[in-house]
Design a protein around this motif. Structure first.
Motif, PDB file in Angstrom:
ATOM      1  N   THR A 112       0.683  -1.240  -0.050  1.00 53.28           N
ATOM      2  CA  THR A 112      -0.020   0.026  -0.250  1.00 53.28           C
ATOM      3  C   THR A 112       0.917   1.216  -0.064  1.00 53.28           C
ATOM      4  O   THR A 112       2.119   1.401   0.493  1.00 53.28           O
ATOM      5  N   SER A 113       0.258   2.404  -0.824  1.00 59.18           N
ATOM      6  CA  SER A 113       0.851   3.688  -0.441  1.00 59.18           C
ATOM      7  C   SER A 113       0.475   4.272   0.662  1.00 59.18           C
ATOM      8  O   SER A 113       0.718   5.723   0.772  1.00 59.18           O
ATOM      9  N   GLY A 114      -0.496   3.676   1.518  1.00 57.42           N
ATOM     10  CA  GLY A 114      -1.083   4.530   2.529  1.00 57.42           C
ATOM     11  C   GLY A 114      -2.297   5.133   2.088  1.00 57.42           C
ATOM     12  O   GLY A 114      -2.774   6.360   2.568  1.00 57.42           O
ATOM     13  N   THR A 139       4.921   8.782  -0.197  1.00 55.29           N
ATOM     14  CA  THR A 139       5.360  10.029   0.546  1.00 55.29           C
ATOM     15  C   THR A 139       3.985  10.720   1.165  1.00 55.29           C
ATOM     16  O   THR A 139       3.864  11.123   2.355  1.00 55.29           O
ATOM     17  N   GLU A 140       2.860  10.848   0.399  1.00 56.42           N
ATOM     18  CA  GLU A 140       1.815  11.434   0.883  1.00 56.42           C
ATOM     19  C   GLU A 140       1.024  10.722   1.763  1.00 56.42           C
ATOM     20  O   GLU A 140       0.306  11.098   2.542  1.00 56.42           O
ATOM     21  N   GLY A 141       1.234   9.223   1.824  1.00 58.78           N
ATOM     22  CA  GLY A 141       0.527   8.244   2.417  1.00 58.78           C
ATOM     23  C   GLY A 141       1.470   7.979   3.906  1.00 58.78           C
ATOM     24  O   GLY A 141       0.962   6.965   4.226  1.00 58.78           O
ATOM     25  N   ILE A 142       2.449   8.757   4.215  1.00 58.50           N
ATOM     26  CA  ILE A 142       3.407   8.082   5.096  1.00 58.50           C
ATOM     27  C   ILE A 142       2.690   8.065   6.356  1.00 58.50           C
ATOM     28  O   ILE A 142       3.109   6.990   7.430  1.00 58.50           O
ATOM     29  N   TRP A 143       1.709   9.061   6.918  1.00 58.08           N
ATOM     30  CA  TRP A 143       1.217   8.895   8.183  1.00 58.08           C
ATOM     31  C   TRP A 143       0.271   7.696   8.424  1.00 58.08           C
ATOM     32  O   TRP A 143       0.446   7.202   9.244  1.00 58.08           O
ATOM     33  N   ALA A 144      -0.316   7.501   7.303  1.00 58.38           N
ATOM     34  CA  ALA A 144      -1.319   6.270   7.144  1.00 58.38           C
ATOM     35  C   ALA A 144      -0.453   5.024   7.351  1.00 58.38           C
ATOM     36  O   ALA A 144      -0.999   4.213   7.928  1.00 58.38           O
ATOM     37  N   LEU A 145       0.637   4.865   6.595  1.00 58.26           N
ATOM     38  CA  LEU A 145       1.582   3.857   6.661  1.00 58.26           C
ATOM     39  C   LEU A 145       2.045   3.525   8.184  1.00 58.26           C
ATOM     40  O   LEU A 145       1.922   2.542   8.612  1.00 58.26           O
ATOM     41  N   GLU A 146       2.314   4.670   8.698  1.00 57.60           N
ATOM     42  CA  GLU A 146       2.785   4.521   9.975  1.00 57.60           C
ATOM     43  C   GLU A 146       1.585   4.094  10.916  1.00 57.60           C
ATOM     44  O   GLU A 146       1.825   3.176  11.766  1.00 57.60           O
ATOM     45  N   MET A 192       3.819  -3.308   3.775  1.00 60.54           N
ATOM     46  CA  MET A 192       4.744  -3.103   2.839  1.00 60.54           C
ATOM     47  C   MET A 192       4.628  -1.857   2.113  1.00 60.54           C
ATOM     48  O   MET A 192       3.721  -1.770   1.084  1.00 60.54           O
ATOM     49  N   PRO A 193       5.376  -0.697   2.182  1.00 57.96           N
ATOM     50  CA  PRO A 193       4.981   0.486   1.480  1.00 57.96           C
ATOM     51  C   PRO A 193       5.393   0.283  -0.066  1.00 57.96           C
ATOM     52  O   PRO A 193       6.612  -0.330  -0.283  1.00 57.96           O
ATOM     53  N   GLY A 194       4.888   0.816  -0.754  1.00 60.85           N
ATOM     54  CA  GLY A 194       4.776   0.876  -2.316  1.00 60.85           C
ATOM     55  C   GLY A 194       3.941   1.806  -3.038  1.00 60.85           C
ATOM     56  O   GLY A 194       2.810   2.104  -2.584  1.00 60.85           O
ATOM     57  N   GLY A 195       4.509   2.241  -4.181  1.00 62.22           N
ATOM     58  CA  GLY A 195       3.595   3.358  -4.772  1.00 62.22           C
ATOM     59  C   GLY A 195       4.718   4.611  -4.925  1.00 62.22           C
ATOM     60  O   GLY A 195       4.711   5.349  -3.924  1.00 62.22           O
ATOM     61  N   GLY A 196       5.394   4.633  -6.010  1.00 61.63           N
ATOM     62  CA  GLY A 196       6.199   5.926  -6.072  1.00 61.63           C
ATOM     63  C   GLY A 196       7.334   5.936  -5.182  1.00 61.63           C
ATOM     64  O   GLY A 196       8.114   6.907  -4.822  1.00 61.63           O
ATOM     65  N   LEU A 197       7.799   4.773  -4.682  1.00 61.11           N
ATOM     66  CA  LEU A 197       8.913   4.616  -3.778  1.00 61.11           C
ATOM     67  C   LEU A 197      10.375   4.705  -4.520  1.00 61.11           C
ATOM     68  O   LEU A 197      10.209   3.840  -5.555  1.00 61.11           O
ATOM     69  N   ARG A 198      11.123   5.715  -4.291  1.00 61.82           N
ATOM     70  CA  ARG A 198      12.431   5.617  -5.008  1.00 61.82           C
ATOM     71  C   ARG A 198      13.417   6.025  -3.793  1.00 61.82           C
ATOM     72  O   ARG A 198      13.166   6.328  -2.810  1.00 61.82           O
ATOM     73  N   SER A 199      14.637   6.230  -4.342  1.00 59.70           N
ATOM     74  CA  SER A 199      15.982   6.303  -3.424  1.00 59.70           C
ATOM     75  C   SER A 199      15.754   7.698  -2.955  1.00 59.70           C
ATOM     76  O   SER A 199      16.231   8.119  -1.996  1.00 59.70           O
ATOM     77  N   SER A 200      14.804   8.531  -3.606  1.00 63.69           N
ATOM     78  CA  SER A 200      14.803   9.902  -3.029  1.00 63.69           C
ATOM     79  C   SER A 200      14.082  10.101  -2.027  1.00 63.69           C
ATOM     80  O   SER A 200      13.859  11.122  -1.179  1.00 63.69           O
ATOM     81  N   LYS A 252      14.376   7.119   2.448  1.00 66.62           N
ATOM     82  CA  LYS A 252      14.965   7.668   3.934  1.00 66.62           C
ATOM     83  C   LYS A 252      13.751   8.347   4.764  1.00 66.62           C
ATOM     84  O   LYS A 252      13.677   8.044   5.872  1.00 66.62           O
ATOM     85  N   LEU A 253      12.821   8.948   4.335  1.00 69.95           N
ATOM     86  CA  LEU A 253      11.799   9.624   4.886  1.00 69.95           C
ATOM     87  C   LEU A 253      10.857   8.408   5.455  1.00 69.95           C
ATOM     88  O   LEU A 253      10.546   8.560   6.772  1.00 69.95           O
ATOM     89  N   LEU A 254      10.729   7.482   4.696  1.00 73.81           N
ATOM     90  CA  LEU A 254       9.891   6.414   5.215  1.00 73.81           C
ATOM     91  C   LEU A 254      10.598   5.676   6.355  1.00 73.81           C
ATOM     92  O   LEU A 254       9.972   5.390   7.249  1.00 73.81           O
ATOM     93  N   GLN A 255      11.924   5.358   6.078  1.00 72.62           N
ATOM     94  CA  GLN A 255      12.550   4.515   7.235  1.00 72.62           C
ATOM     95  C   GLN A 255      12.530   5.472   8.471  1.00 72.62           C
ATOM     96  O   GLN A 255      12.652   4.860   9.615  1.00 72.62           O
ATOM     97  N   GLU A 256      12.608   6.635   8.619  1.00 72.70           N
ATOM     98  CA  GLU A 256      12.518   7.285   9.608  1.00 72.70           C
ATOM     99  C   GLU A 256      11.412   7.393  10.388  1.00 72.70           C
ATOM    100  O   GLU A 256      11.106   7.300  11.878  1.00 72.70           O
ATOM    101  N   LYS A 257      10.037   6.854   9.613  1.00 74.11           N
ATOM    102  CA  LYS A 257       8.820   6.800  10.478  1.00 74.11           C
ATOM    103  C   LYS A 257       8.367   5.361  10.784  1.00 74.11           C
ATOM    104  O   LYS A 257       7.484   5.129  11.420  1.00 74.11           O
ATOM    105  N   LEU A 258       8.813   4.431   9.875  1.00 78.29           N
ATOM    106  CA  LEU A 258       8.257   2.933   9.820  1.00 78.29           C
ATOM    107  C   LEU A 258       9.346   2.033  10.577  1.00 78.29           C
ATOM    108  O   LEU A 258      10.596   2.309  10.562  1.00 78.29           O
ATOM    109  N   ASP A 259       8.905   1.129  11.036  1.00 78.25           N
ATOM    110  CA  ASP A 259       9.654  -0.277  11.820  1.00 78.25           C
ATOM    111  C   ASP A 259       9.970  -1.111  10.257  1.00 78.25           C
ATOM    112  O   ASP A 259       9.621  -0.644   9.181  1.00 78.25           O
ATOM    113  N   TYR A 260      10.831  -2.043  10.730  1.00 85.70           N
ATOM    114  CA  TYR A 260      11.466  -2.655   9.747  1.00 85.70           C
ATOM    115  C   TYR A 260      10.370  -3.568   8.859  1.00 85.70           C
ATOM    116  O   TYR A 260       9.393  -3.921   9.347  1.00 85.70           O
TER     117      TYR A 260
END
Length: 223
Positions: A149-151, A157-164, A177-185, A188-196
């Motif tokens: 899901t992209s949240g 990025t837009e769904g980050i709070w929902a993913l958390e 599993m976060p997915g949808g427009g996920l790139r190296s750019s 890092k933002l997602l990793q700061e909010k999400l568990d493994y």
């Protein structure tokens, strides 16, 4: 020790090889990127399976568009799961909804049962469900191991709070599993909010349907 892992959505044989050579942990094999990914043909499945030693999940989606399927389409999905189990795939990716935007528990359970003991991922049909928290519980009840899901955002990025929030609610019952427009750019933002967890990306950086080996390596650098 827990660690993040990377799944690459591959729309052709070449991308699957690139994903493996670049260090991805798993691929999701599909076709028709312009439709959001549909069931790959059996020749492609056989060819990729014979060439990969990493895990390979296969999407079971008979067409693009919505995620409400006719009886005939459900039969087709069942036949694909039966056939691809025999070909040695490692898991399946699908998701069936009702007209009202709820999870179709009956049909999903039938497919999960058919796929057993292989793990099933509920794909981005989740991003159009009406009630994400209730749908999370329904999907767990159906026996899925992962939700892609992209949240419910246009991208992760837009769904980050929902993913958390989903990850908190899921706990260790199911993997988000976060997915949808996920790139190296933005990983890092997602990793700061999400568990493994597993991260999902096509790693496509141009107008082709080809995974970019440098992008995969860059994604892995952040894991």
């Amino acid at each position: 020790m827990k660690k993040n892992q990377l799944e690459i959505a591959c729309f052709n044989y070449e991308s699957a090889i690139i994903a493996q050579q670049s260090g991805a942990h798993r691929i999701e094999l599909c076709e028709n990127m312009n439709l959001g990914g549909t069931t790959p043909n059996s020749i492609l499945v056989v060819k990729v399976r014979e060439s990969l030693h990493i895990k390979m999940h296969v999407i079971i989606r008979p067409r693009g568009g919505d995620f409400v399927y006719s009886d005939e389409e459900l039969i087709e999905m069942k036949q694909d799961i039966k056939q691809y189990k025999k070909l040695g795939v490692d898991g399946f990716v699908f998701g069936i909804l009702k007209d009202n935007g709820k999870v179709n528990k009956k049909q999903n359970k039938e497919l999960v049962h058919l796929a057993h003991p292989l793990p099933c991922t509920f794909h981005r049909a989740f991003d159009v469900v009406k009630n994400p928290e209730k749908s999370l519980e329904d999907i767990i009840e159906c026996g899925f191991k992962t939700i892609l899901t992209s949240g419910q955002g246009i991208n992760v990025t837009e769904g980050i709070w929902a993913l958390e929030r989903l990850q908190e609610l899921a706990g260790d019952r199911i993997q988000i599993m976060p997915g949808g427009g996920l790139r190296s750019s933005n990983i890092k933002l997602l990793q700061e909010k999400l568990d493994y967890t597993f991260y999902h990306s096509s790693a496509i950086t141009d107008n082709t349907e080809m995974a970019n080996p440098e992008e995969i390596k860059e994604l892995l650098n952040f894991l």
